[in-house]
Design a protein around this motif. Sequence first.
Motif, PDB file in Angstrom:
ATOM      1  N   THR A 114      45.660  44.272  42.352  1.00 34.48           N
ATOM      2  CA  THR A 114      44.507  43.499  41.901  1.00 34.48           C
ATOM      3  C   THR A 114      43.752  42.950  43.105  1.00 34.48           C
ATOM      4  O   THR A 114      44.332  42.213  43.913  1.00 34.48           O
ATOM      5  CB  THR A 114      44.944  42.334  41.004  1.00 34.48           C
ATOM      6  OG1 THR A 114      45.636  42.854  39.873  1.00 34.48           O
ATOM      7  CG2 THR A 114      43.744  41.529  40.532  1.00 34.48           C
ATOM      8  N   TYR A 140      39.027  39.344  42.249  1.00 34.80           N
ATOM      9  CA  TYR A 140      39.086  39.207  40.791  1.00 34.80           C
ATOM     10  C   TYR A 140      39.673  37.867  40.358  1.00 34.80           C
ATOM     11  O   TYR A 140      39.541  37.493  39.182  1.00 34.80           O
ATOM     12  CB  TYR A 140      39.974  40.308  40.188  1.00 34.80           C
ATOM     13  CG  TYR A 140      39.430  41.714  40.203  1.00 34.80           C
ATOM     14  CD1 TYR A 140      38.199  42.027  40.758  1.00 34.80           C
ATOM     15  CD2 TYR A 140      40.182  42.752  39.651  1.00 34.80           C
ATOM     16  CE1 TYR A 140      37.733  43.317  40.779  1.00 34.80           C
ATOM     17  CE2 TYR A 140      39.714  44.064  39.662  1.00 34.80           C
ATOM     18  CZ  TYR A 140      38.492  44.342  40.233  1.00 34.80           C
ATOM     19  OH  TYR A 140      38.041  45.633  40.248  1.00 34.80           O
ATOM     20  N   GLY A 147      42.359  47.673  40.801  1.00 36.76           N
ATOM     21  CA  GLY A 147      43.039  46.678  39.977  1.00 36.76           C
ATOM     22  C   GLY A 147      43.625  47.230  38.696  1.00 36.76           C
ATOM     23  O   GLY A 147      44.296  46.499  37.970  1.00 36.76           O
ATOM     24  N   TRP A 148      43.416  48.501  38.397  1.00 40.55           N
ATOM     25  CA  TRP A 148      43.955  49.121  37.186  1.00 40.55           C
ATOM     26  C   TRP A 148      44.780  50.354  37.547  1.00 40.55           C
ATOM     27  O   TRP A 148      44.671  50.883  38.653  1.00 40.55           O
ATOM     28  CB  TRP A 148      42.823  49.512  36.232  1.00 40.55           C
ATOM     29  CG  TRP A 148      42.297  48.363  35.421  1.00 40.55           C
ATOM     30  CD1 TRP A 148      42.759  47.932  34.205  1.00 40.55           C
ATOM     31  CD2 TRP A 148      41.222  47.482  35.770  1.00 40.55           C
ATOM     32  NE1 TRP A 148      42.030  46.836  33.791  1.00 40.55           N
ATOM     33  CE2 TRP A 148      41.086  46.536  34.735  1.00 40.55           C
ATOM     34  CE3 TRP A 148      40.369  47.387  36.877  1.00 40.55           C
ATOM     35  CZ2 TRP A 148      40.133  45.532  34.752  1.00 40.55           C
ATOM     36  CZ3 TRP A 148      39.425  46.382  36.903  1.00 40.55           C
ATOM     37  CH2 TRP A 148      39.308  45.477  35.850  1.00 40.55           C
ATOM     38  N   ARG A 159      32.956  39.874  36.627  1.00 38.54           N
ATOM     39  CA  ARG A 159      34.053  40.591  37.286  1.00 38.54           C
ATOM     40  C   ARG A 159      33.687  42.063  37.458  1.00 38.54           C
ATOM     41  O   ARG A 159      34.043  42.692  38.462  1.00 38.54           O
ATOM     42  CB  ARG A 159      35.343  40.461  36.484  1.00 38.54           C
ATOM     43  CG  ARG A 159      36.543  41.121  37.170  1.00 38.54           C
ATOM     44  CD  ARG A 159      37.797  41.013  36.345  1.00 38.54           C
ATOM     45  NE  ARG A 159      37.708  41.746  35.086  1.00 38.54           N
ATOM     46  CZ  ARG A 159      38.656  41.754  34.155  1.00 38.54           C
ATOM     47  NH1 ARG A 159      39.764  41.051  34.334  1.00 38.54           N
ATOM     48  NH2 ARG A 159      38.500  42.444  33.043  1.00 38.54           N
ATOM     49  N   ASN A 178      39.537  36.458  36.552  1.00 37.12           N
ATOM     50  CA  ASN A 178      40.706  36.637  35.688  1.00 37.12           C
ATOM     51  C   ASN A 178      41.157  35.306  35.098  1.00 37.12           C
ATOM     52  O   ASN A 178      41.528  35.239  33.919  1.00 37.12           O
ATOM     53  CB  ASN A 178      41.848  37.284  36.472  1.00 37.12           C
ATOM     54  CG  ASN A 178      41.599  38.748  36.777  1.00 37.12           C
ATOM     55  OD1 ASN A 178      40.719  39.365  36.182  1.00 37.12           O
ATOM     56  ND2 ASN A 178      42.362  39.311  37.703  1.00 37.12           N
TER      57      ASN A 178
END
Length: 256
Positions: free
Chosen positions: A89, A93, A83-84, A117, A97
Motif C-alpha cells: 500500500t 493512501y 496497493g492491490w 484516493r 484509507n
Amino acid sequence: MRFIAETTTDGVTERLFTVEGIDGTPDDAPGAVWSPAGADGPRPLVLLGHGGGGHSTHPSVLARARRYVTGSGYAAAALDMPGWGGRPTPPEYGPFNAEIDGLSAEGKPLGDAFARRGVVAAELAVPEWRAALSWLLDQDWIGPGSPVGYWGVSLGTAVGLPLAAAEPKITAAVLGLMGHETLAGDAARLTVPVEFLLQWDDEVVPRDSGLALFDAIGSAEKTLHANPGGHADVPGFETAGSERFFARHLAPAAPG
C-alpha cells in the motif's frame, strides 16, 4: 518489462509479465495479457482496469478477457494497481484509507474520499500503464499501430480516465461508477468515444457526482448507460454491450 510465465487453456494463451518500478514506484507491477492461442499478426488490444479489491488475474477480469479473446479475436491486458493484488500500500493512501474506513463505519457515501484516493492511484499507475502499453504493442501478435480500447469502472475509471486522456494510442473507452470534480479536468480532455456506466442507487458514488462526470467528458460521442441498483449491481448484459461498443470502434481482428 519481461514475461515470466505462459499457459494455454481452451484456445486462450495467458502470459504473465511484470513492469519494473518506474517514476518513483518502488515495486514492480504484475500484469497479464491474453490472446488467441497461436495468434500471429496484428489485432486490437483492450486494456482492463480492475476495481477496488481486485487485481490483474481476478476471476472477473479473467472472464472478461477471455470473452474479448474468444468472441472477438482481440488481445486483452491487465495490471495490478498500486496497493492491490499483493502490491504494498503506498503511504500516500494512508489519509484516504482512514477517511474511507470512517465513512464506511458511519454508513456515509465514500465517493469523495474514494475519488481523491483515485487521483493518487492514477499518478502512480498511469506511467506504468503507458510503459506496458508501448511494450505490448511491440509484440508481433498485437503489433504497432493496432487500435487500443480501455475498459474499467470504479477504481478502473479513477485510473483509466486520466490514462485515456493522456494516451493517444487509446481510441475508445468504457468507464463509469466514478464521479467527483477531481476527474473533471481529465474528462474535459477526452476526445475518444466513451460508454459510461452509472448505477442509479449507487451507495458509494452519489448519482449527481456520476452524472456530473459524464457531463464533463469532452468526447463528441459519449453514451450514458444508467441502471437501477447499487455500486456492485451492474447488470450482466452490460458486458455484451461493451463488446458491441468495441466492435464499433476497434478495427476487426486479423485472422490467426
